[in-house]
Design a protein around this motif. Structure first.
Motif, short mmCIF file in Angstrom:
data_model
loop_
_atom_site.label_atom_id
_atom_site.label_comp_id
_atom_site.label_asym_id
_atom_site.label_seq_id
_atom_site.Cartn_x
_atom_site.Cartn_y
_atom_site.Cartn_z
N GLN A 1 0.85 -1.20 0.00
CA GLN A 1 0.00 0.00 0.00
C GLN A 1 0.89 1.26 0.00
OE1 GLN A 1 -0.24 1.98 3.02
NE2 GLN A 1 1.34 0.67 3.89
N LYS A 2 0.26 2.37 -0.42
CA LYS A 2 1.06 3.58 -0.65
C LYS A 2 0.75 4.71 0.34
CE LYS A 2 1.67 2.83 -5.60
NZ LYS A 2 0.71 1.79 -6.04
N ILE A 3 -0.22 4.46 1.24
CA ILE A 3 -0.66 5.56 2.12
C ILE A 3 0.36 5.86 3.21
CG2 ILE A 3 -2.51 6.35 3.67
CD1 ILE A 3 -3.47 6.04 0.83
N THR A 4 0.76 4.80 3.98
CA THR A 4 1.65 5.08 5.12
C THR A 4 3.02 5.62 4.67
OG1 THR A 4 2.25 2.75 5.32
CG2 THR A 4 0.49 3.56 6.75
N PRO A 5 3.60 5.16 3.55
CA PRO A 5 4.87 5.77 3.14
C PRO A 5 4.73 7.27 2.84
CG PRO A 5 4.44 3.80 1.84
CD PRO A 5 3.24 4.03 2.68
N MET A 6 3.52 7.65 2.35
CA MET A 6 3.29 9.06 2.04
C MET A 6 3.24 9.89 3.33
SD MET A 6 0.50 9.98 -0.82
CE MET A 6 -0.74 10.60 0.27
N ILE A 7 2.53 9.36 4.33
CA ILE A 7 2.44 10.08 5.61
C ILE A 7 3.82 10.09 6.28
CG2 ILE A 7 1.18 10.26 7.80
CD1 ILE A 7 -0.99 8.46 6.54
N LEU A 8 4.56 8.96 6.13
CA LEU A 8 5.91 8.87 6.70
C LEU A 8 6.79 10.00 6.15
CD1 LEU A 8 8.10 7.26 8.29
CD2 LEU A 8 8.44 5.88 6.24
N ARG A 9 6.68 10.27 4.85
CA ARG A 9 7.50 11.33 4.23
C ARG A 9 7.14 12.70 4.78
NH1 ARG A 9 6.94 8.16 -0.92
NH2 ARG A 9 8.78 6.80 -0.77
N LEU A 10 5.85 12.88 5.08
CA LEU A 10 5.43 14.16 5.69
C LEU A 10 6.12 14.33 7.05
CD1 LEU A 10 3.48 16.60 5.58
CD2 LEU A 10 1.81 15.16 6.75
#
Ligand code: HEM
Length: 117
Positions: free
Chosen positions: A33-42
């Motif tokens: 999934q791609k959601i948590t890596p996106m939030i991680l980058r934030l």
């Protein structure tokens, strides 16, 4: 730097580091999934901005400059590991070594943050 601004940096740094650890582990386990890596980058951004903000506020003490550099390496390692997981290289020994290095360095960064060493 005003005490108010420094306080904003300290509070956002103190309140965000645990999210990095949790979001990275969740992203590594559920790597499709791609959601948590996106939030991680934030959260990387929040940590780097607040960390540099504190460095400026404290006039660049050598110990925390070193901590900041190790933290940037830790962020790089997390991105390398997640990239390898996505490419299906999660079980390769090189990925496991990177993960072990990450674990040692993130513990180092957190302990340096709390002034343990
Ligand atoms: C993976 C990213 C990072 C993690 C997990 C991390 C973790 C921590 C922790 C746990 C603390 C102690 C917070 C507290 O007192 O409640 C801290 C403080 C601090 N961090 Fe970070 N940090 C990271 C990135 C950075 C970066 C990139 C910089 C600088 C460029 C930085 C500079 C500092 C400074 C100056 C302090 C203040 C220490 C003090 O006032 O006692 N950190 N960090």
């Amino acid at each position: 730097m005003s005490d108010k601004l420094l306080n904003i940096f300290v509070q956002s740094h103190a309140g965000s580091w645990a999210f990095i650890v949790i979001l990275f582990i969740v992203s590594a386990i559920f790597y499709r999934q791609k959601i948590t890596p996106m939030i991680l980058r934030l959260f990387y951004l929040i940590m780097v901005v607040s960390g540099v903000g504190m460095l400026i506020g404290y006039s660049f003490p050598a110990k925390y400059v070193v901590k900041g550099i190790i933290a940037i390496v830790v962020i790089g390692l997390m991105e390398m590991i997640l990239g390898r997981m996505k490419r299906g290289q999660g079980r390769e020994s090189s990925t496991k070594i990177l993960f072990a290095v990450w674990a040692v360095l993130i513990i180092t960064v957190i302990m340096m943050g709390f002034g343990i060493f």
